[in-house]
Design an enzyme around this catalytic site. Structure first.
Site, PDB file in Angstrom:
ATOM      1  N   TYR A   1     -19.516 -55.477  24.091  1.00  0.00           N
ATOM      2  CA  TYR A   1     -19.657 -54.119  23.541  1.00  0.00           C
ATOM      3  C   TYR A   1     -20.533 -54.109  22.282  1.00  0.00           C
ATOM      4  O   TYR A   1     -20.835 -53.049  21.736  1.00  0.00           O
ATOM      5  CB  TYR A   1     -18.282 -53.514  23.204  1.00  0.00           C
ATOM      6  CG  TYR A   1     -17.489 -54.349  22.216  1.00  0.00           C
ATOM      7  CD1 TYR A   1     -16.668 -55.379  22.654  1.00  0.00           C
ATOM      8  CD2 TYR A   1     -17.588 -54.135  20.840  1.00  0.00           C
ATOM      9  CE1 TYR A   1     -15.947 -56.169  21.749  1.00  0.00           C
ATOM     10  CE2 TYR A   1     -16.877 -54.905  19.933  1.00  0.00           C
ATOM     11  CZ  TYR A   1     -16.062 -55.922  20.392  1.00  0.00           C
ATOM     12  OH  TYR A   1     -15.369 -56.704  19.496  1.00  0.00           O
ATOM     13  N   GLY A   2     -20.906 -55.303  21.806  1.00  0.00           N
ATOM     14  CA  GLY A   2     -21.692 -55.409  20.570  1.00  0.00           C
ATOM     15  C   GLY A   2     -22.886 -56.311  20.808  1.00  0.00           C
ATOM     16  O   GLY A   2     -23.728 -56.044  21.680  1.00  0.00           O
ATOM     17  N   SER A   3     -22.916 -57.427  20.073  1.00  0.00           N
ATOM     18  CA  SER A   3     -24.078 -58.315  20.202  1.00  0.00           C
ATOM     19  C   SER A   3     -24.193 -58.886  21.616  1.00  0.00           C
ATOM     20  O   SER A   3     -25.285 -59.250  22.048  1.00  0.00           O
ATOM     21  CB  SER A   3     -23.998 -59.448  19.180  1.00  0.00           C
ATOM     22  OG  SER A   3     -22.826 -60.203  19.388  1.00  0.00           O
TER      23      SER A   3
ATOM     24  N   PHE B   1     -16.694 -58.906  28.968  1.00  0.00           N
ATOM     25  CA  PHE B   1     -17.178 -57.573  28.599  1.00  0.00           C
ATOM     26  C   PHE B   1     -17.793 -57.636  27.209  1.00  0.00           C
ATOM     27  O   PHE B   1     -17.127 -58.037  26.245  1.00  0.00           O
ATOM     28  CB  PHE B   1     -16.004 -56.585  28.610  1.00  0.00           C
ATOM     29  CG  PHE B   1     -16.378 -55.180  28.224  1.00  0.00           C
ATOM     30  CD1 PHE B   1     -16.992 -54.321  29.126  1.00  0.00           C
ATOM     31  CD2 PHE B   1     -16.102 -54.701  26.949  1.00  0.00           C
ATOM     32  CE1 PHE B   1     -17.322 -53.023  28.773  1.00  0.00           C
ATOM     33  CE2 PHE B   1     -16.422 -53.393  26.587  1.00  0.00           C
ATOM     34  CZ  PHE B   1     -17.039 -52.559  27.507  1.00  0.00           C
TER      35      PHE B   1
ATOM     36  N   GLU C   1     -18.329 -66.631  18.364  1.00  0.00           N
ATOM     37  CA  GLU C   1     -17.528 -65.484  17.915  1.00  0.00           C
ATOM     38  C   GLU C   1     -16.238 -65.958  17.243  1.00  0.00           C
ATOM     39  O   GLU C   1     -15.175 -65.392  17.459  1.00  0.00           O
ATOM     40  CB  GLU C   1     -17.207 -64.575  19.117  1.00  0.00           C
ATOM     41  CG  GLU C   1     -18.412 -64.162  19.926  1.00  0.00           C
ATOM     42  CD  GLU C   1     -19.459 -63.365  19.146  1.00  0.00           C
ATOM     43  OE1 GLU C   1     -19.187 -62.989  17.990  1.00  0.00           O
ATOM     44  OE2 GLU C   1     -20.550 -63.153  19.684  1.00  0.00           O
TER      45      GLU C   1
HETATM   46  C1  BEZ Z   1     -19.275 -58.211  21.990  1.00  0.00           C
HETATM   47  O1  BEZ Z   1     -20.438 -57.969  21.917  1.00  0.00           O
HETATM   48  O2  BEZ Z   1     -18.601 -57.855  22.939  1.00  0.00           O
HETATM   49  C2  BEZ Z   1     -18.612 -58.970  20.928  1.00  0.00           C
HETATM   50  C3  BEZ Z   1     -18.437 -58.379  19.719  1.00  0.00           C
HETATM   51  C4  BEZ Z   1     -17.793 -59.088  18.750  1.00  0.00           C
HETATM   52  C5  BEZ Z   1     -17.343 -60.369  19.001  1.00  0.00           C
HETATM   53  C6  BEZ Z   1     -17.532 -60.923  20.226  1.00  0.00           C
HETATM   54  C7  BEZ Z   1     -18.159 -60.223  21.197  1.00  0.00           C
END
Ligand code: BEZ
Length: 188
Positions: A27-29, A25, A100
Site C-alpha cells: 500500500y506504500g513503497s 499486499f 521493513e
Molecule cells: C507497503 O508498501 O505495503 C509497506 C508499507 C510499509 C511497510 C511495509 C510495506
C-alpha cells in the site's frame, strides 16, 4: 514495548506457511519499489484500514536524529485502502522483513481483487504500540517534517511523490497522500 527492529518477531513464518498461495499486499513503497521476485501481480484493496504518514523512518527516509515519516495503516471502520498484490514465495520475506524492519509486523488480511475474487494476504503494518510510531499531527507539520528528512534510501519527499504518482496512474484517490504531495510541491 516492541523494539524498533521487528525481524525476530517476523521470523516466525507459521502464519504465512498456512496459506495456499502467498499474496503480499503493498500500500506504500511496495507499490512503486518492487525489488523482489513475484509470479504475478494484481490491483486489490483491503477494508477497515486507511493509509497515514504516521510511522517514523529512522533507517530509510530519515535518520535517528531526524526521522522521516512513512506510511502505516490505521484501523478505520469501513475504510478502503487500494494497493497492489504480488504472488510471492516464502523466501521473499527474508528480504522484506529486513527492508521493513522499523516497527512493522506482518498481518494477515483479506485482499479483495478487481475481478471480484478475495484471498488471504500478507500486509506489513506499524501498529500504534511500535516505538517508531509517531502518530497523528497536523497535515502541514507532517509535510514540514517530510520536507526536511533524508535517509539512506533518499529524500522523504521522493517517497511521497512516487507514491502519489503511482496512485494517480492507477486512477486512485487518497486525500491524505495527495494533500501532503501538494503541500510539498508548494514548498519547493
Ligand atoms: C507497503 O508498501 O505495503 C509497506 C508499507 C510499509 C511497510 C511495509 C510495506
Amino acid at each position: 514495548m516492541l523494539s524498533h527492529d521487528t525481524r525476530t518477531i517476523n521470523a516466525d513464518r507459521s502464519d504465512i506457511e498456512a496459506l495456499d498461495e502467498i499474496w503480499l499486499f503493498g500500500y506504500g513503497s511496495l507499490i512503486y519499489k518492487v525489488d523482489f521476485p513475484y509470479a504475478e501481480s494484481a490491483t486489490a484493496h483491503i477494508t477497515g484500514w486507511q493509509r497515514r504518514f504516521w510511522q517514523g523512518s529512522h533507517d530509510h527516509r530519515g535518520t535517528p536524529e531526524q526521522p522521516g515519516r512513512v506510511l502505516t495503516l490505521i484501523e478505520v471502520p469501513n475504510a478502503r485502502c487500494f494497493g497492489i498484490a504480488y504472488r510471492v514465495t516464502l523466501d521473499v520475506f527474508d528480504h522484506l522483513d529486513h527492508r521493513e524492519k522499523n516497527g512493522y509486523l506482518r498481518s494477515i488480511q483479506t485482499l479483495y481483487f478487481g475481478n471480484g475474487e478475495f484471498k488471504q494476504g500478507v500486509v506489513y503494518i506499524g501498529k500504534p504500540d511500535n516505538p517508531a510510531f509517531l502518530g497523528e499531527a497536523p497535515i502541514e507539520a507532517i509535510a514540514q517534517q517530510i520536507s526536511k528528512s533524508v535517509g539512506p534510501s533518499g529524500p522523504n519527499t521522493e517517497y511521497v511523490h512516487r507514491l502519489a504518482d503511482a496512485l494517480r496512474q492507477q486512477g486512485e484517490e487518497d486525500e491524505h497522500v495527495f494533500e501532503i504531495d501538494r503541500l510539498l510541491r508548494e514548498m519547493r
